[in-house]
Write a protein that holds these residues in place. Sequence first.
Motif, PDB file in Angstrom:
ATOM      1  N   ILE A 190      44.935  43.689  39.915  1.00 35.23           N
ATOM      2  CA  ILE A 190      44.154  44.316  40.973  1.00 35.23           C
ATOM      3  C   ILE A 190      43.197  43.261  41.513  1.00 35.23           C
ATOM      4  O   ILE A 190      43.007  42.210  40.896  1.00 35.23           O
ATOM      5  CB  ILE A 190      43.382  45.566  40.470  1.00 35.23           C
ATOM      6  CG1 ILE A 190      42.435  45.209  39.316  1.00 35.23           C
ATOM      7  CG2 ILE A 190      44.369  46.655  40.050  1.00 35.23           C
ATOM      8  CD1 ILE A 190      41.611  46.407  38.824  1.00 35.23           C
ATOM      9  N   LYS A 191      42.630  43.532  42.679  1.00 27.54           N
ATOM     10  CA  LYS A 191      41.720  42.547  43.258  1.00 27.54           C
ATOM     11  C   LYS A 191      40.433  42.501  42.447  1.00 27.54           C
ATOM     12  O   LYS A 191      40.053  43.477  41.797  1.00 27.54           O
ATOM     13  CB  LYS A 191      41.411  42.901  44.724  1.00 27.54           C
ATOM     14  CG  LYS A 191      42.578  42.635  45.661  1.00 27.54           C
ATOM     15  CD  LYS A 191      42.137  42.646  47.112  1.00 27.54           C
ATOM     16  CE  LYS A 191      43.323  42.538  48.059  1.00 27.54           C
ATOM     17  NZ  LYS A 191      44.069  41.263  47.958  1.00 27.54           N
ATOM     18  N   THR A 192      39.776  41.343  42.488  1.00 33.20           N
ATOM     19  CA  THR A 192      38.494  41.195  41.816  1.00 33.20           C
ATOM     20  C   THR A 192      37.508  40.537  42.776  1.00 33.20           C
ATOM     21  O   THR A 192      37.902  39.966  43.797  1.00 33.20           O
ATOM     22  CB  THR A 192      38.605  40.311  40.554  1.00 33.20           C
ATOM     23  OG1 THR A 192      39.087  39.022  40.940  1.00 33.20           O
ATOM     24  CG2 THR A 192      39.537  40.911  39.527  1.00 33.20           C
ATOM     25  N   LYS A 193      36.242  40.644  42.416  1.00 29.76           N
ATOM     26  CA  LYS A 193      35.199  40.109  43.285  1.00 29.76           C
ATOM     27  C   LYS A 193      34.148  39.411  42.431  1.00 29.76           C
ATOM     28  O   LYS A 193      33.712  39.949  41.403  1.00 29.76           O
ATOM     29  CB  LYS A 193      34.558  41.290  44.029  1.00 29.76           C
ATOM     30  CG  LYS A 193      33.618  40.889  45.121  1.00 29.76           C
ATOM     31  CD  LYS A 193      32.894  42.118  45.653  1.00 29.76           C
ATOM     32  CE  LYS A 193      31.708  41.703  46.480  1.00 29.76           C
ATOM     33  NZ  LYS A 193      30.733  42.769  46.647  1.00 29.76           N
ATOM     34  N   TYR A 194      33.751  38.224  42.881  1.00 30.77           N
ATOM     35  CA  TYR A 194      32.695  37.493  42.185  1.00 30.77           C
ATOM     36  C   TYR A 194      31.348  37.933  42.742  1.00 30.77           C
ATOM     37  O   TYR A 194      31.169  38.026  43.955  1.00 30.77           O
ATOM     38  CB  TYR A 194      32.872  35.999  42.432  1.00 30.77           C
ATOM     39  CG  TYR A 194      31.738  35.141  41.897  1.00 30.77           C
ATOM     40  CD1 TYR A 194      31.680  34.796  40.554  1.00 30.77           C
ATOM     41  CD2 TYR A 194      30.730  34.678  42.744  1.00 30.77           C
ATOM     42  CE1 TYR A 194      30.656  34.007  40.065  1.00 30.77           C
ATOM     43  CE2 TYR A 194      29.695  33.886  42.252  1.00 30.77           C
ATOM     44  CZ  TYR A 194      29.662  33.557  40.915  1.00 30.77           C
ATOM     45  OH  TYR A 194      28.638  32.788  40.428  1.00 30.77           O
ATOM     46  N   ARG A 220      36.152  44.182  38.723  1.00 24.92           N
ATOM     47  CA  ARG A 220      37.511  44.656  39.025  1.00 24.92           C
ATOM     48  C   ARG A 220      37.458  45.775  40.064  1.00 24.92           C
ATOM     49  O   ARG A 220      36.740  46.758  39.886  1.00 24.92           O
ATOM     50  CB  ARG A 220      38.190  45.114  37.728  1.00 24.92           C
ATOM     51  CG  ARG A 220      38.406  43.952  36.751  1.00 24.92           C
ATOM     52  CD  ARG A 220      38.811  44.401  35.364  1.00 24.92           C
ATOM     53  NE  ARG A 220      40.028  45.189  35.358  1.00 24.92           N
ATOM     54  CZ  ARG A 220      41.263  44.698  35.442  1.00 24.92           C
ATOM     55  NH1 ARG A 220      41.427  43.398  35.521  1.00 24.92           N
ATOM     56  NH2 ARG A 220      42.309  45.490  35.439  1.00 24.92           N
ATOM     57  N   LEU A 221      38.220  45.608  41.140  1.00 24.29           N
ATOM     58  CA  LEU A 221      38.177  46.533  42.287  1.00 24.29           C
ATOM     59  C   LEU A 221      39.389  47.478  42.303  1.00 24.29           C
ATOM     60  O   LEU A 221      40.446  47.155  41.780  1.00 24.29           O
ATOM     61  CB  LEU A 221      38.145  45.737  43.588  1.00 24.29           C
ATOM     62  CG  LEU A 221      37.057  44.659  43.696  1.00 24.29           C
ATOM     63  CD1 LEU A 221      37.201  43.887  45.007  1.00 24.29           C
ATOM     64  CD2 LEU A 221      35.671  45.279  43.578  1.00 24.29           C
ATOM     65  N   SER A 222      39.211  48.614  42.966  1.00 22.02           N
ATOM     66  CA  SER A 222      40.283  49.630  43.025  1.00 22.02           C
ATOM     67  C   SER A 222      41.300  49.312  44.115  1.00 22.02           C
ATOM     68  O   SER A 222      41.550  50.133  45.003  1.00 22.02           O
ATOM     69  CB  SER A 222      39.683  51.008  43.308  1.00 22.02           C
ATOM     70  OG  SER A 222      38.808  51.378  42.285  1.00 22.02           O
ATOM     71  N   GLU A 223      41.856  48.130  44.058  1.00 23.52           N
ATOM     72  CA  GLU A 223      42.841  47.764  45.065  1.00 23.52           C
ATOM     73  C   GLU A 223      43.884  46.855  44.434  1.00 23.52           C
ATOM     74  O   GLU A 223      43.554  45.900  43.729  1.00 23.52           O
ATOM     75  CB  GLU A 223      42.134  47.028  46.218  1.00 23.52           C
ATOM     76  CG  GLU A 223      43.000  46.819  47.429  1.00 23.52           C
ATOM     77  CD  GLU A 223      42.295  45.981  48.505  1.00 23.52           C
ATOM     78  OE1 GLU A 223      43.001  45.437  49.353  1.00 23.52           O
ATOM     79  OE2 GLU A 223      41.050  45.866  48.480  1.00 23.52           O
ATOM     80  N   ILE A 224      45.152  47.153  44.684  1.00 21.84           N
ATOM     81  CA  ILE A 224      46.238  46.334  44.140  1.00 21.84           C
ATOM     82  C   ILE A 224      46.175  44.938  44.743  1.00 21.84           C
ATOM     83  O   ILE A 224      46.000  44.776  45.946  1.00 21.84           O
ATOM     84  CB  ILE A 224      47.612  46.972  44.474  1.00 21.84           C
ATOM     85  CG1 ILE A 224      47.787  48.306  43.742  1.00 21.84           C
ATOM     86  CG2 ILE A 224      48.760  46.012  44.142  1.00 21.84           C
ATOM     87  CD1 ILE A 224      48.021  48.193  42.261  1.00 21.84           C
ATOM     88  N   ASN A 225      46.315  43.918  43.912  1.00 26.99           N
ATOM     89  CA  ASN A 225      46.377  42.542  44.396  1.00 26.99           C
ATOM     90  C   ASN A 225      47.817  42.051  44.443  1.00 26.99           C
ATOM     91  O   ASN A 225      48.263  41.499  45.437  1.00 26.99           O
ATOM     92  CB  ASN A 225      45.549  41.632  43.486  1.00 26.99           C
ATOM     93  CG  ASN A 225      45.609  40.179  43.915  1.00 26.99           C
ATOM     94  OD1 ASN A 225      45.246  39.840  45.039  1.00 26.99           O
ATOM     95  ND2 ASN A 225      46.083  39.320  43.033  1.00 26.99           N
ATOM     96  N   PHE A 226      48.549  42.269  43.358  1.00 27.81           N
ATOM     97  CA  PHE A 226      49.897  41.708  43.257  1.00 27.81           C
ATOM     98  C   PHE A 226      50.714  42.511  42.255  1.00 27.81           C
ATOM     99  O   PHE A 226      50.235  42.816  41.158  1.00 27.81           O
ATOM    100  CB  PHE A 226      49.804  40.237  42.818  1.00 27.81           C
ATOM    101  CG  PHE A 226      51.132  39.571  42.627  1.00 27.81           C
ATOM    102  CD1 PHE A 226      52.031  39.478  43.681  1.00 27.81           C
ATOM    103  CD2 PHE A 226      51.496  39.040  41.394  1.00 27.81           C
ATOM    104  CE1 PHE A 226      53.274  38.878  43.504  1.00 27.81           C
ATOM    105  CE2 PHE A 226      52.733  38.432  41.208  1.00 27.81           C
ATOM    106  CZ  PHE A 226      53.613  38.358  42.269  1.00 27.81           C
ATOM    107  N   ILE A 227      51.945  42.843  42.634  1.00 26.72           N
ATOM    108  CA  ILE A 227      52.854  43.530  41.715  1.00 26.72           C
ATOM    109  C   ILE A 227      53.933  42.538  41.290  1.00 26.72           C
ATOM    110  O   ILE A 227      54.780  42.135  42.083  1.00 26.72           O
ATOM    111  CB  ILE A 227      53.507  44.769  42.375  1.00 26.72           C
ATOM    112  CG1 ILE A 227      52.452  45.765  42.833  1.00 26.72           C
ATOM    113  CG2 ILE A 227      54.491  45.431  41.402  1.00 26.72           C
ATOM    114  CD1 ILE A 227      51.694  46.456  41.711  1.00 26.72           C
TER     115      ILE A 227
END
Lengths: 330, 330
Positions: free
Chosen positions: B211-215, B226-233
Amino acid sequence: MKRFILALVVLSLGFGGPASSAAADPLPSWSDGTAKQSILAFVEKVTTTGSPDFVPPAERIATFDNDGALWAEQPMYFQLAFALDRVKALAPKHPEWKGKEPFASLLKGDVKAALAGGDKAILEIVMATHAGMTTEEFEQTVKDWLGSAKHPKTGRLYTEMVYQPMLELLSYLRSNEFKTFIVSGGGVEFMRPFTEKVYGIPPEQVVGSSIKTKYELRNGKPAIVRLSEINFIDDKAGKPVGINQYIGRRPIAAFGNSDGDLQMLQWTTAGKGARLALIVHHTDADREWAYDRQSTVGRLDKALDEAKAKGWTVIDMKNDWKTIFPFEKR
Amino acid sequence: MKRFILALVVLSLGFGGPASSAAADPLPSWSDGTAKQSILAFVEKVTTTGSPDFVPPAERIATFDNDGALWAEQPMYFQLAFALDRVKALAPKHPEWKGKEPFASLLKGDVKAALAGGDKAILEIVMATHAGMTTEEFEQTVKDWLGSAKHPKTGRLYTEMVYQPMLELLSYLRSNEFKTFIVSGGGVEFMRPFTEKVYGIPPEQVVGSSIKTKYELRNGKPAIVRLSEINFIDDKAGKPVGINQYIGRRPIAAFGNSDGDLQMLQWTTAGKGARLALIVHHTDADREWAYDRQSTVGRLDKALDEAKAKGWTVIDMKNDWKTIFPFEKR
């Protein structure tokens, strides 16, 4: 049949005190001074068994920015020079570019006018030159360019414009069982074709920016195709994100030269135990370039202030480096 | 002062002909047969100096699926079991879940009804349990769960349900200077907390879904959230994409067990020179589970057909593996 070979091996183990003057200097292009000492002292601390700062080899992760930290970045990022050359090479196939910015200005040789369009113009140039082909085709194009294009000031191949002191530092860390990674804003597939040969850093240890790609069968043959869409920007706050995503372990040492590296240095030094944060300050207008707070390329402003406030190591290129480029050593 | 130590080291070098019966068998849990022979013959070929199929160590990349290839995946993917347990643990903080699917059914113990919502329901469960915390908090949660949760059938820790023959294979490849990677549809940050200890695969050699992450700075302290959005499957056509993005080098050997691995196996075998593609076929209903074309977990259908058509190695778990789990060996 497996052969068992009795080998007499002399192992030089990296513990047991600081390198004496009797031992070979691992950083011969570095002037003696606080910068060099801070590197030696850090490596000594984390590799000495029994030291409170000892770090097991598996956790000795060191991350390096590329542009301005391992190779030069003036008068423009080398990948941008690649993109501009590609526009010229591809122009015959794109007659429409003559009437379309930023391509029209570029083809007239007016780089400044072309780049006046800012990020949008650069993105258009990048997508026109970095997308639409397979990953294997792109790799070959990069290799061809790196093998022939010459830097406008030195007349050298771009891969010759790497910093000799940093090559020594990479080797020194690896000889002390560090795993060295690149974490750069540059395109990951632009860097991988040369990092192993030039820096000794294999493709799987290169983190960078990327565009999206797609797997497909072309006439039954598997291919990965580069798409005109940004996937990841490995710069500023993207660097700790990239480190977490690709490496999955916090570095204990990080090396940069610009504000784009600030968050990587923050993230690295916020971990427990001994940490090394180092900034290459470009201060040598004669042998290289001198630039910092006002530069559009590799701006070093906030990170320079934070380095001073936090006691990070700042390299004064003019005084700390005896040699800058390998080709100076004759 | 650096100490130089004279060490007498017995090196077992992996070239010089196939392992004779006199040498220790590197794959003792594998029955003698064509599957085992295909592995030994492949390693022999690519590691024999002077052989037309010789591959330099740096290019000996081997990629392994995780679920169903290195550890079990029945009766449900282990990461899903983790997510369900987390829903129960977090429920007191979420009174609203009692009236909201898929959580309501889950909390009543009706997993089947909860998962009837398909991908959307699973995504909601994943985001509710995998996002919203820092990466360090998530890592600790995963470690706590792996250290205590028991598999419903065997009563063992999930990390004990790894395949002994595959552990031997990982070691065998590494002793022949292969670099072993995981390339799994599982979450990369779910796997990294255990792969080094359990498989000998360090975090930086684990590719997975994310999932996407943010610094950000939390009270001045750097954190990755850790964010509620898919980054890569990292599944199906995503596997070659992930391999290219994270590793940057095409594997010469790949190991999977389901249709999710088909494209990874295609991509691996489409390269030049000797290649090894292997599929673990779950055929042992007594010691493990038997499933393939009709299974919702780890479906093996198209990849089984393609394996037969292309001559890939298919492991018949029941007959090719003398031992399945390490805890069987007493």
